[in-house]
Design a protein around this motif. Sequence first.
Motif, PDB file in Angstrom:
ATOM      1  N   TYR A  27     -22.794  -1.281  -0.808  1.00 29.14           N
ATOM      2  CA  TYR A  27     -22.195  -2.330  -1.620  1.00 29.14           C
ATOM      3  C   TYR A  27     -20.716  -1.993  -1.774  1.00 29.14           C
ATOM      4  CZ  TYR A  27     -27.037  -3.447  -2.359  1.00 29.14           C
ATOM      5  OH  TYR A  27     -28.346  -3.784  -2.152  1.00 29.14           O
ATOM      6  N   ARG A  34     -13.304  -8.949  -3.957  1.00 27.83           N
ATOM      7  CA  ARG A  34     -14.640  -8.411  -4.209  1.00 27.83           C
ATOM      8  C   ARG A  34     -14.526  -7.392  -5.327  1.00 27.83           C
ATOM      9  NH1 ARG A  34     -19.113 -11.100  -2.702  1.00 27.83           N
ATOM     10  NH2 ARG A  34     -18.687 -12.098  -0.727  1.00 27.83           N
ATOM     11  N   THR A  35     -14.853  -7.835  -6.534  1.00 23.72           N
ATOM     12  CA  THR A  35     -14.735  -6.981  -7.704  1.00 23.72           C
ATOM     13  C   THR A  35     -16.030  -6.218  -7.939  1.00 23.72           C
ATOM     14  OG1 THR A  35     -15.438  -8.768  -9.153  1.00 23.72           O
ATOM     15  CG2 THR A  35     -13.074  -8.557  -8.758  1.00 23.72           C
ATOM     16  N   ASP A  37     -18.055  -6.627 -10.214  1.00 16.87           N
ATOM     17  CA  ASP A  37     -19.096  -7.550 -10.661  1.00 16.87           C
ATOM     18  C   ASP A  37     -19.801  -8.234  -9.494  1.00 16.87           C
ATOM     19  OD1 ASP A  37     -18.244  -6.939 -13.197  1.00 16.87           O
ATOM     20  OD2 ASP A  37     -16.969  -8.719 -13.352  1.00 16.87           O
ATOM     21  N   ARG A  38     -19.085  -8.400  -8.360  1.00 19.40           N
ATOM     22  CA  ARG A  38     -19.628  -9.086  -7.187  1.00 19.40           C
ATOM     23  C   ARG A  38     -19.379  -8.272  -5.919  1.00 19.40           C
ATOM     24  NH1 ARG A  38     -18.160 -13.847  -5.177  1.00 19.40           N
ATOM     25  NH2 ARG A  38     -16.060 -13.145  -4.826  1.00 19.40           N
ATOM     26  N   ARG A  40     -19.734  -6.660  -2.141  1.00 16.07           N
ATOM     27  CA  ARG A  40     -20.116  -7.172  -0.819  1.00 16.07           C
ATOM     28  C   ARG A  40     -21.244  -6.315  -0.284  1.00 16.07           C
ATOM     29  NH1 ARG A  40     -20.632 -10.333   3.069  1.00 16.07           N
ATOM     30  NH2 ARG A  40     -19.493 -10.240   5.026  1.00 16.07           N
ATOM     31  N   LYS A  41     -22.338  -6.936   0.110  1.00 14.74           N
ATOM     32  CA  LYS A  41     -23.504  -6.222   0.626  1.00 14.74           C
ATOM     33  C   LYS A  41     -23.413  -6.189   2.144  1.00 14.74           C
ATOM     34  CE  LYS A  41     -28.525  -6.698   0.639  1.00 14.74           C
ATOM     35  NZ  LYS A  41     -29.630  -7.548   0.180  1.00 14.74           N
TER      36      LYS A  41
END
Length: 88
Positions: A27, A34-35, A37-38, A40-41
């Motif tokens: 992640y 891309r913080t 909280d969100r 990137r997978k």
Amino acid sequence: MYLARVKAGHDRNQYYVVQSQDEKFVYLVNGTTRTCDRPRKKSYKHVQLVKKLPQEVLEAVNKPGLTENAKAAKLIKAYGQYILTRKD
């Protein structure tokens, strides 16, 4: 804390900070788009991990009072500057 370079996808050749990982995925965050909280997978096969970071890059993020997103953005920027200025 270490970085990952994306090898595949629309964000190819971009660097991210590895926030967490499990058996199949990492992640990734960059602090701006891309913080934390969100994240990137990404699959392990689509990233190249950068485990050894130079001391001068790590010193850039060891400032008190930075948020996690600010640290990620600063680390990526410092590593980019290091790559541009190094002499092999």
